[in-house]
Design a protein around this motif. Structure first.
Motif, mmCIF file in Angstrom:
data_model
loop_
_atom_site.group_PDB
_atom_site.id
_atom_site.type_symbol
_atom_site.label_atom_id
_atom_site.label_comp_id
_atom_site.label_asym_id
_atom_site.label_seq_id
_atom_site.Cartn_x
_atom_site.Cartn_y
_atom_site.Cartn_z
ATOM 1 N N PHE A 2 0.829 -1.205 0.000
ATOM 2 C CA PHE A 2 0.000 0.000 0.000
ATOM 3 C C PHE A 2 0.863 1.255 0.000
ATOM 4 O O PHE A 2 0.504 2.263 -0.625
ATOM 5 N N ASN B 101 2.008 1.695 -3.512
ATOM 6 C CA ASN B 101 0.852 2.079 -4.326
ATOM 7 C C ASN B 101 0.430 3.521 -4.053
ATOM 8 O O ASN B 101 -0.022 4.235 -4.966
ATOM 9 N N ASP B 102 0.586 3.990 -2.799
ATOM 10 C CA ASP B 102 0.163 5.343 -2.419
ATOM 11 C C ASP B 102 1.300 6.364 -2.477
ATOM 12 O O ASP B 102 1.128 7.507 -2.039
ATOM 13 N N ASN B 103 2.476 5.916 -2.963
ATOM 14 C CA ASN B 103 3.646 6.804 -3.056
ATOM 15 C C ASN B 103 4.094 7.324 -1.698
ATOM 16 O O ASN B 103 4.580 8.463 -1.590
ATOM 17 N N THR B 104 3.942 6.509 -0.653
ATOM 18 C CA THR B 104 4.437 6.894 0.667
ATOM 19 C C THR B 104 5.615 6.040 1.094
ATOM 20 O O THR B 104 6.112 6.197 2.206
#
Length: 542
Positions: free
Chosen positions: A216, A219-222
Motif C-alpha cells: 500500500f 501504491n500510495d507513493n508513501t
C-alpha cells in the motif's frame, strides 16, 4: 534468431536435443515478459496491489504454467524453461508505475549480456561515493530491454528484478527458471555418488510472502517516507506458495501417483526462512541452488532460507493426499488460521473436487419469532471414482470460517447424495438478515464450494387488540367488533368476556361476535388476543 522448440517433461524431441549437443550448437530460447501492476485478492477478501510479470511471447509450458493467460500479470511470473548450454534471451517490457525502472537477473547463472556478448553494466546513482541502483542495465519506464544469459547450467533458479531488489522483489517481481540437462528425463547429469536424478513428473513450489503495508505504501507513493521508510521492519501477513495462500478452495498440486517419482523444485523468493514439511512420504534432496549434491539426503523437512532453491525427489508408496506445510508456522492469512504456506500434493487425475451443495432452505423464513429454524440442503459428490462419497457437512455464518470449523450438519453420510439438516437456534443469529453458508466434504477430504440461504430473523410486534364496536341491539343481541395486528390475519384467537358466557372467534383481522338474549346487558366488555394484550370498552361503544 532461432526459436527453441519447447522440450520439457516426458514428451521431448530427445533426438534433436542430442543432435544439437553433438554439433555444439547453442540455441536461443526467446521470451518476452512485461513487468506490470495488478491486484491479489486474499482469502479474507483483502485486495493487495502487487507488481508481477505478464507472459507476452515465448515457449511457455502449460503444464508448469497452469491457467496461463498471455498478457495477464501473475505473481510469481511465468516459469521459463531452457536447455543446458543454450542462451536464455529475455525481453523485459516495463509497464510499472511512472518513475520505476526495472531489470532482470538469474542468481546462480552468469550476469546478463547484450546480443553481442558484452556484459551489461550495473547502474549507479550520482552520490559520492556512488551507490549501486541496479545490478545490470535497466528497462526504462514505458520501454523495454533485452537480456542474454549465455551457456546456462542445469538446475532450478529464480529470475527476479535486479533493480532495487529489496523493494521490487518484495512487490512481486520474481519467477522460476528451469534449466534441463542433455537428458531431459533427468534433473541433472547423474554422478557415481548421486546417480538417481530421473523423474516422471515435476512441480514448482515457489515460496514468498506479502507485507500489505509495503504494497500500500508503494501504491500510495508513501514508501520512503516516515509512514513506511524502508523494509527493515517488514511485517509479513500473508505467506504464499506459487503466489497463493491456503484457503479451503485452493486446488492441490498434481504429482505422480504411487510408485512414480516426482521432482519437487523448491524456491524461496521471500525474506524469511521456510521449513517445507511433507507428510506421507520421505523427500530425497538431490541438489541445492542448481548444484547437484555429492550425495543425496533423505529428509522429512527442508530448511529453505531466502534466495535458496532445493531439488527434491518423492516417490509415494500409495496414492493419496500429501499435506505440505511450513513448519516455521507461516500458516496464517493475516490473523486467520489455517492459511499461508499450506498446500496438498495429489496424484494427477485424483478426485480434488468436493461435493456440490444445492437448494439450501430455512424454515420458517422469516422466522417470525420461531426458534429453532430448520436448515436443510442436499450434498452431491461429483464422483471421480467409485469410492468417492459425502462424509461430512457444516453450516456457518462467516465466509472466512476455515473448512471443518463450522457447525456440523446431520445426514446419512457414506453415499454420493446426502440430505443434510441442522437446527439453528435464533440466539446464534442476528436480528436481521443472516447469510447461512453450507458446504460438504467427501471421503478424500475435499471440501466443496459453499451455497447459501438468507435467513431473516424478525421479531413480530407484540400482539394487540382494539375494540371498534360494542352494542346491544334488538332482542338483546350483543355485537362486538374487534381488530388485531396479528400477522398474517387469521393466526390469532380473540376471546370476549363480559357477556353471560365467553364468545370465541378465530378468523381474520376483523372479527364480529353476536350473542342473543343478553339480559341484562353488560356494562363493559373485554377482548383478549392470544399471545398478546387486551382491550376493554363500555357498552354501548363508541
Amino acid at each position: 534468431m532461432t526459436n527453441h522448440p519447447l522440450r520439457i517433461g516426458r514428451v521431448l524431441l530427445l533426438a534433436g536435443i542430442l543432435s544439437a549437443a553433438a554439433t555444439g550448437i547453442a540455441l536461443s530460447v526467446d521470451y518476452t515478459i512485461q513487468a506490470g501492476v495488478d491486484n491479489l485478492v486474499m482469502p479474507d477478501n483483502a485486495v493487495i496491489p502487487v507488481w508481477g510479470y505478464a507472459p507476452v511471447a515465448g515457449p511457455f509450458d502449460v503444464n508448469l504454467n497452469p491457467g496461463l493467460v498471455i498478457g495477464r500479470v501473475t505473481v510469481p511470473g511465468p516459469v521459463l524453461t531452457v536447455n543446458e548450454g543454450d542462451v536464455l534471451h529475455v525481453t523485459v517490457q516495463n509497464a510499472l508505475p511512472a518513475g520505476y525502472n526495472t531489470s532482470i537477473v538469474l542468481p546462480g547463472q552468469r550476469m546478463p549480456t547484450n546480443v553481442g556478448g558484452a556484459l551489461l553494466p550495473p547502474v549507479y546513482d550520482n552520490n559520492t561515493p556512488p551507490r549501486v541502483m541496479s545490478f545490470t542495465a535497466e528497462s526504462p519506464n514505458g520501454g523495454s530491454a533485452e537480456y542474454y544469459f549465455n551457456a546456462v547450467k542445469a538446475g532450478t533458479y529464480r529470475y527476479e528484478s535486479g533493480t532495487d531488489p529489496t523493494l521490487q522483489v518484495g512487490m512481486g517481481l520474481y519467477g522460476a527458471v528451469i534449466v534441463r540437462p542433455a537428458n531431459p528425463l533427468q534433473a541433472y547429469t547423474p554422478t557415481a555418488t548421486n546417480p538417481n536424478t530421473a523423474f516422471a513428473s515435476e512441480a514448482v513450489l515457489l515460496y514468498s510472502e506479502i507485507d500489505p503495508f509495503l504494497h500500500f505504501a508503494v501504491n500510495d507513493n508513501t514508501y520512503g517516507t516516515p509512514a513506511y521508510p524502508s523494509q527493515i521492519h517488514v511485517d509479513a501477513k500473508y505467506f504464499l506458495i506459487n503466489g497463493v495462500p491456503y484457503s479451503t478452495t485452493r486446488p492441490p498440486i498434481a504429482v505422480g501417483g504411487a510408485g512414480t517419482t516426482t521432482l519437487l523444485r523448491f524456491l524461496n523468493a521471500g525474506s524469511r526462512i521456510y521449513d517445507p514439511t511433507l507428510l506421507g512420504t520421505a523427500m530425497t534432496l538431490i541438489a541445492e541452488d542448481g548444484n547437484l549434491l555429492p550425495y543425496p539426503e533423505t529428509l522429512a523437512t527442508l530448511l529453505l532460507p531466502p534466495g535458496k532453491t532445493h531439488d527434491v525427489l518423492v516417490t509415494p508408496s500409495v496414492n493419496g493426499r500429501l499435506p505440505l506445510f511450513d513448519r516455521r508456522l507461516g500458516t496464517v492469512n493475516n490473523v486467520n488460521r489455517p492459511g499461508g504456506a499450506i498446500v496438498s500434493l495429489v496424484p494427477a487425475g485424483s478426485d480434488v473436487t468436493g461435493p456440490v451443495v444445492s437448494t439450501p432452505v430455512a424454515a420458517p423464513n422469516p422466522t417470525s419469532g420461531a426458534s429453532p429454524v430448520l436448515l436443510s440442503a442436499t450434498a452431491t459428490d461429483t464422483v471421480v471414482d467409485a469410492g468417492s462419497v459425502v462424509m461430512a457437512a457444516e453450516w456457518y455464518t462467516d465466509n472466512t470460517t476455515p473448512a471443518g470449523a463450522g457447525r456440523p450438519m446431520s445426514g446419512t453420510f457414506g453415499t454420493p447424495v446426502v440430505a443434510l439438516s441442522a437446527y439453528i437456534d435464533n440466539s446464534a443469529l442476528q436480528a436481521d438478515n443472516n447469510v447461512i453458508f453450507v458446504r460438504a466434504q467427501d471421503s478424500y477430504g475435499n471440501w466443496g464450494a459453499a451455497d447459501n440461504v438468507v435467513v431473516n430473523v424478525n421479531t413480530p410486534a407484540p400482539r394487540s387488540v382494539s375494540i371498534l364496536q360494542a352494542s346491544v341491539g334488538a332482542g338483546n343481541v350483543l355485537t362486538v367488533v374487534a381488530k388485531t395486528n396479528a400477522v398474517p390475519p387469521g393466526t390469532a384467537t380473540l376471546t370476549v368476556t363480559g357477556a353471560p358466557a365467553p364468545m370465541i372467534y378465530v378468523g381474520g383481522s376483523d372479527s364480529y361476535w353476536s350473542r342473543f338474549v343478553v339480559d341484562p346487558p353488560p356494562a363493559t366488555v373485554t377482548v383478549t388476543v392470544s399471545g398478546g394484550g387486551f382491550a376493554t370498552a363500555p357498552v354501548p361503544y363508541p
